[in-house]
Scaffold this motif. Structure first.
Motif, PDB file in Angstrom:
ATOM      1  N   ILE A  20      16.429  -7.789 -12.158  1.00  0.00           N
ATOM      2  CA  ILE A  20      15.481  -6.779 -12.560  1.00  0.00           C
ATOM      3  C   ILE A  20      16.107  -5.599 -11.555  1.00  0.00           C
ATOM      4  O   ILE A  20      16.093  -5.785 -10.292  1.00  0.00           O
ATOM      5  N   ASP A  21      16.378  -4.641 -11.855  1.00  0.00           N
ATOM      6  CA  ASP A  21      16.977  -3.288 -10.985  1.00  0.00           C
ATOM      7  C   ASP A  21      15.507  -2.543 -10.300  1.00  0.00           C
ATOM      8  O   ASP A  21      15.775  -1.951  -9.393  1.00  0.00           O
ATOM      9  N   LEU A  22      14.426  -2.599 -11.047  1.00  0.00           N
ATOM     10  CA  LEU A  22      13.262  -1.873 -10.630  1.00  0.00           C
ATOM     11  C   LEU A  22      11.853  -2.577 -11.217  1.00  0.00           C
ATOM     12  O   LEU A  22      11.810  -2.902 -12.409  1.00  0.00           O
ATOM     13  N   THR A  23      10.911  -2.799 -10.176  1.00  0.00           N
ATOM     14  CA  THR A  23       9.722  -2.993 -10.491  1.00  0.00           C
ATOM     15  C   THR A  23       8.486  -2.204 -10.343  1.00  0.00           C
ATOM     16  O   THR A  23       8.773  -1.486  -9.115  1.00  0.00           O
ATOM     17  N   VAL A  24       7.877  -1.642 -11.355  1.00  0.00           N
ATOM     18  CA  VAL A  24       6.738  -0.616 -11.259  1.00  0.00           C
ATOM     19  C   VAL A  24       5.530  -1.359 -11.148  1.00  0.00           C
ATOM     20  O   VAL A  24       5.080  -1.983 -12.191  1.00  0.00           O
ATOM     21  N   GLY A  71      14.844  -7.986  -1.003  1.00  0.00           N
ATOM     22  CA  GLY A  71      15.843  -7.093  -1.222  1.00  0.00           C
ATOM     23  C   GLY A  71      15.539  -6.478  -2.558  1.00  0.00           C
ATOM     24  O   GLY A  71      16.441  -5.641  -3.149  1.00  0.00           O
ATOM     25  N   LEU A  72      14.397  -6.481  -3.347  1.00  0.00           N
ATOM     26  CA  LEU A  72      14.275  -5.969  -4.495  1.00  0.00           C
ATOM     27  C   LEU A  72      13.644  -4.521  -4.642  1.00  0.00           C
ATOM     28  O   LEU A  72      12.741  -4.320  -3.369  1.00  0.00           O
ATOM     29  N   VAL A  73      14.109  -3.658  -5.417  1.00  0.00           N
ATOM     30  CA  VAL A  73      13.623  -2.369  -5.468  1.00  0.00           C
ATOM     31  C   VAL A  73      12.289  -2.595  -6.448  1.00  0.00           C
ATOM     32  O   VAL A  73      12.190  -2.907  -7.372  1.00  0.00           O
ATOM     33  N   ILE A  74      11.248  -1.972  -5.550  1.00  0.00           N
ATOM     34  CA  ILE A  74       9.735  -1.890  -6.440  1.00  0.00           C
ATOM     35  C   ILE A  74       9.284  -0.507  -6.004  1.00  0.00           C
ATOM     36  O   ILE A  74       9.263  -0.082  -4.847  1.00  0.00           O
ATOM     37  N   PHE A  75       8.442  -0.021  -7.068  1.00  0.00           N
ATOM     38  CA  PHE A  75       7.796   1.146  -6.935  1.00  0.00           C
ATOM     39  C   PHE A  75       6.370   0.846  -6.754  1.00  0.00           C
ATOM     40  O   PHE A  75       5.699   0.513  -7.317  1.00  0.00           O
ATOM     41  N   GLY A  76       5.769   1.265  -5.471  1.00  0.00           N
ATOM     42  CA  GLY A  76       4.432   1.219  -5.234  1.00  0.00           C
ATOM     43  C   GLY A  76       4.065   1.449  -3.862  1.00  0.00           C
ATOM     44  O   GLY A  76       5.171   1.112  -2.966  1.00  0.00           O
ATOM     45  N   ALA A  77       2.833   1.191  -3.236  1.00  0.00           N
ATOM     46  CA  ALA A  77       2.512   1.301  -1.691  1.00  0.00           C
ATOM     47  C   ALA A  77       2.605  -0.278  -1.055  1.00  0.00           C
ATOM     48  O   ALA A  77       2.301  -1.180  -1.778  1.00  0.00           O
ATOM     49  N   SER A  78       3.196  -0.061   0.240  1.00  0.00           N
ATOM     50  CA  SER A  78       2.949  -1.514   0.675  1.00  0.00           C
ATOM     51  C   SER A  78       1.614  -1.658   1.221  1.00  0.00           C
ATOM     52  O   SER A  78       0.646  -0.956   0.879  1.00  0.00           O
ATOM     53  N   GLN A  79       1.447  -3.074   1.631  1.00  0.00           N
ATOM     54  CA  GLN A  79       0.086  -3.522   1.650  1.00  0.00           C
ATOM     55  C   GLN A  79      -0.686  -2.598   3.000  1.00  0.00           C
ATOM     56  O   GLN A  79      -2.018  -2.286   2.527  1.00  0.00           O
ATOM     57  N   ALA A  80       0.112  -2.477   3.948  1.00  0.00           N
ATOM     58  CA  ALA A  80      -0.611  -1.632   4.918  1.00  0.00           C
ATOM     59  C   ALA A  80      -1.073  -0.194   4.516  1.00  0.00           C
ATOM     60  O   ALA A  80      -2.257   0.357   4.598  1.00  0.00           O
ATOM     61  N   ALA A  81      -0.206   0.317   3.595  1.00  0.00           N
ATOM     62  CA  ALA A  81      -0.462   1.762   3.150  1.00  0.00           C
ATOM     63  C   ALA A  81      -1.454   1.799   1.993  1.00  0.00           C
ATOM     64  O   ALA A  81      -2.182   2.867   1.716  1.00  0.00           O
ATOM     65  N   ALA A  82      -1.611   0.808   1.531  1.00  0.00           N
ATOM     66  CA  ALA A  82      -2.333   0.436   0.411  1.00  0.00           C
ATOM     67  C   ALA A  82      -3.894   0.374   0.773  1.00  0.00           C
ATOM     68  O   ALA A  82      -4.985   0.451   0.147  1.00  0.00           O
ATOM     69  N   ARG A  83      -4.171   0.354   2.187  1.00  0.00           N
ATOM     70  CA  ARG A  83      -5.414   0.432   2.808  1.00  0.00           C
ATOM     71  C   ARG A  83      -6.291   1.554   2.467  1.00  0.00           C
ATOM     72  O   ARG A  83      -7.700   1.834   2.344  1.00  0.00           O
ATOM     73  N   LEU A  84      -5.647   2.570   2.032  1.00  0.00           N
ATOM     74  CA  LEU A  84      -6.073   3.986   1.806  1.00  0.00           C
ATOM     75  C   LEU A  84      -6.906   3.732   0.430  1.00  0.00           C
ATOM     76  O   LEU A  84      -7.986   4.468   0.314  1.00  0.00           O
ATOM     77  N   GLU A  85      -6.641   2.897  -0.483  1.00  0.00           N
ATOM     78  CA  GLU A  85      -7.621   2.317  -1.244  1.00  0.00           C
ATOM     79  C   GLU A  85      -8.266   1.164  -1.306  1.00  0.00           C
ATOM     80  O   GLU A  85      -9.644   0.996  -1.678  1.00  0.00           O
ATOM     81  N   GLY A  86      -7.782   0.232  -0.685  1.00  0.00           N
ATOM     82  CA  GLY A  86      -8.282  -1.205  -0.192  1.00  0.00           C
ATOM     83  C   GLY A  86      -9.765  -0.960   0.599  1.00  0.00           C
ATOM     84  O   GLY A  86     -10.713  -1.989   0.512  1.00  0.00           O
ATOM     85  N   SER A  87      -9.786  -0.187   1.440  1.00  0.00           N
ATOM     86  CA  SER A  87     -11.028   0.247   2.367  1.00  0.00           C
ATOM     87  C   SER A  87     -11.456   1.617   2.246  1.00  0.00           C
ATOM     88  O   SER A  87     -10.741   2.241   2.833  1.00  0.00           O
TER      89      SER A  87
END
Length: 424
Positions: free
Chosen positions: A61-65, A84-100
Motif C-alpha cells: 500500500i503506497d498511501l493510507t488515509v 515505514g508506511l506513508v499515512i495521512f493523518g495526525a500523530s497520537q500526540a497531535a490528535a490530543r487537539l480533538e481527543g481532549s
C-alpha cells in the motif's frame, strides 16, 4: 498507486469516491469499509492496527488515509510510520487537539488564539462556581471523544450544574466525561474550516457550514450532522485572512513548539461574532458531513493532496477546486439519534440515474446482504448535489432525496437555508 482508506462511514465513502476517479490510483482498499464500499474497492478486516499495518506492508500500500478520529487518537499513524508506511493523518500526540477538550482549550489559551472564556476542571464545585459567573445559556463539554455529542447547551444554571455532575460521575459519557470544560455561550454563526497540513505548510479548503440539529429551523437534539454545504458565502477574503493569521499560523507554530507538528486535517470549528473568528473547537480529521461536499469540489487529484501532506511536501502542490457549490443532505434512520432502528431495504428509483452527472449518494450506515443494500445505521446515507449556484446544487440534492427510499427515513428540508439569501 495502491491506497487504503481507514473507516466505515459516509466520510470514508466520499474519500473513496474521490480516489476512485483519481487516475493515479490503481487499487483501493477500505478498512473495514461499509456495505457499499465494495462497489469502489476491497473491504479489509483486521483485528487491530498492528495487523492492519502488516497488511499494508504485505500488499505494498503506497498511501493510507485515516478517516475517523478514534483511530487517530488511538495512535494508528504512529504504528504505520514505525513500519515505514506513508499515512495521512495526525500523530497520537497531535490528535490530543480533538481527543481532549481540556488540552485543546489550554492550547488555545497558551498561544493567544481567540476562544470563549472557560474553565477546565475535574471538580464540580469549581465548575459550579464558574457557572454562577456566566450569562445564559452556558456550554458544558465532556473532555474526551463523544462522537460529536458531548456538548450540552444549558438554558439554566441548574441544568448546567446537572450536566457537569452527570459528566463527572460518568453517567453521561463514561470516561470521556471525567473532565469537563464549562464556557461562555457565543452568539454568532458557525463555520467549518478545513486545513490540510504537513507539519509546516498548509492548504486551506473552501469553508463549509454544517447543520447539527435534527430538525428544520435548527430545533431538536444535536446530531453528528444532518447536512452541509460549501463553499459558504458567510465568509469573505477579509475573514479568511483573519482566520489564517489569528488561528492557523499560531496553531501550527504552537504545535511545532510543543514538539508535535500537526499533520493531516485540521478541522477548525469557528463561531463568527461581529465578523471576528473565535475557535469553538478543533478536530483532527475531516468532518462528516462536510467531507462529503468538499471531495466533489476538489479538482486536484485527492491522492496528490494526501500523499504530499503525508510526506511533508505540500509546498510543491498547487491545489485547485471546481468553481461549483455542493450540498449534502443526510438521510437518517427512523429512531436517530435516540436509538437503533430496524434494518430496512434501500430502494433507489431508476430515474435517479439520469441525474448522476450532478448528484451522487455517499453511503454510511449500510450493510450488504445477498446483493441487497440495507439501512442499518443512524445516519444511513447522504444525497449530494453539485451546481453552479447554491440553489441549483440544493435542488439537485433534494431531487435525489425524493428518489431514495427506506422505511422510516428522515431528513431536513432546509439545508443551506442561511446561504440562500446570498444566492443569485
Amino acid at each position: 498507486m495502491k491506497v487504503m482508506v481507514v473507516g466505515s462511514g459516509g466520510r470514508e465513502y466520499s474519500i473513496g469516491l474521490a480516489l476512485k476517479r483519481d487516475p493515479n490510483v490503481s487499487e483501493l482498499f477500505f478498512a473495514p469499509g461499509n456495505g457499499a464500499t465494495p462497489w469502489l474497492g476491497q473491504n479489509v478486516t483486521c483485528k487491530d492496527y498492528e495487523e492492519l499495518a502488516a497488511f499494508a506492508k504485505e500488499k505494498g500500500i503506497d498511501l493510507t488515509v485515516v478517516g475517523p478520529e478514534t483511530a487517530l487518537v488511538e495512535g494508528i499513524v504512529d504504528i504505520f510510520r514505525a513500519k515505514g508506511l506513508v499515512i495521512f493523518g495526525a500523530s497520537q500526540a497531535a490528535a490530543r487537539l480533538e481527543g481532549s477538550k481540556i488540552f485543546m482549550k489550554n492550547f488555545l489559551s497558551s498561544y493567544g488564539i481567540p476562544t470563549a472564556k472557560y474553565i477546565e476542571t475535574h471538580d464540580a464545585n469549581k465548575a459550579n462556581a464558574f457557572i454562577e459567573t456566566l450569562a445564559l445559556p452556558i456550554v458544558v463539554k465532556a473532555d474526551g471523544l463523544c462522537a460529536g455529542k458531548g456538548v450540552i447547551i444549558a438554558q439554566s444554571k441548574e441544568e448546567a450544574k446537572e450536566a457537569v455532575a452527570d459528566m463527572l460521575s460518568g453517567k453521561s459519557f463514561g470516561d470521556a466525561g471525567h473532565g469537563v470544560v464549562v464556557e461562555e455561550f457565543l452568539d454568532g454563526y458557525e463555520l467549518s474550516l478545513f486545513v490540510v497540513c504537513d507539519g509546516i505548510d498548509y492548504k486551506i479548503l473552501p469553508a463549509a457550514q454544517d447543520h447539527k440539529r435534527l430538525k428544520d429551523n435548527d430545533i431538536g437534539p444535536n446530531t453528528g450532522g444532518m447536512g452541509a454545504y460549501a463553499p459558504t458565502p458567510l465568509i469573505d477574503d477579509v475573514l479568511y485572512k483573519k482566520v489564517e493569521e489569528r488561528v492557523i499560523k499560531p496553531t501550527l507554530a504552537g504545535m511545532q513548539k510543543e514538539g508535535t507538528p500537526f499533520e493531516g486535517v485540521l478541522f477548525i470549528g469557528l463561531m463568527i461574532v461581529k465578523n471576528e473568528p473565535i475557535v469553538l473547537e478543533y478536530n483532527v480529521r475531516f468532518g462528516d458531513p462536510e467531507c462529503e461536499i468538499l471531495m466533489p469540489l476538489l479538482k486536484t487529484p485527492a491522492s496528490e493532496l494526501f500523499y504530499k501532506a503525508a510526506t511533508q511536501n505540500l509546498k510543491n502542490l498547487e491545489i485547485e477546486f471546481y468553481d461549483k457549490y455542493a450540498i449534502a443532505v443526510v438521510m437518517a434512520s427512523e429512531n436517530y439519534p435516540y436509538g437503533t432502528s430496524k434494518p430496512s431495504e434501500i430502494i433507489i428509483d431508476k430515474s435517479a440515474h439520469e441525474a448522476l452527472e450532478h448528484t451522487h449518494i455517499s453511503y454510511a450506515g449500510v450493510s450488504l446482504e445477498e446483493g441487497t443494500l440495507y439501512a442499518t445505521g443512524g445516519r444511513v446515507l447522504l444525497c449530494v448535489g453539485v451546481g453552479d449556484t447554491i440553489k441549483e446544487a440544493r435542488e439537485r440534492a433534494y431531487l435525489l432525496c425524493g428518489q431514495v427510499h427506506f422505511a422510516g427515513k428522515q431528513f431536513r428540508s432546509d439545508i443551506a437555508y442561511q446561504a440562500l439569501q446570498y444566492d443569485k
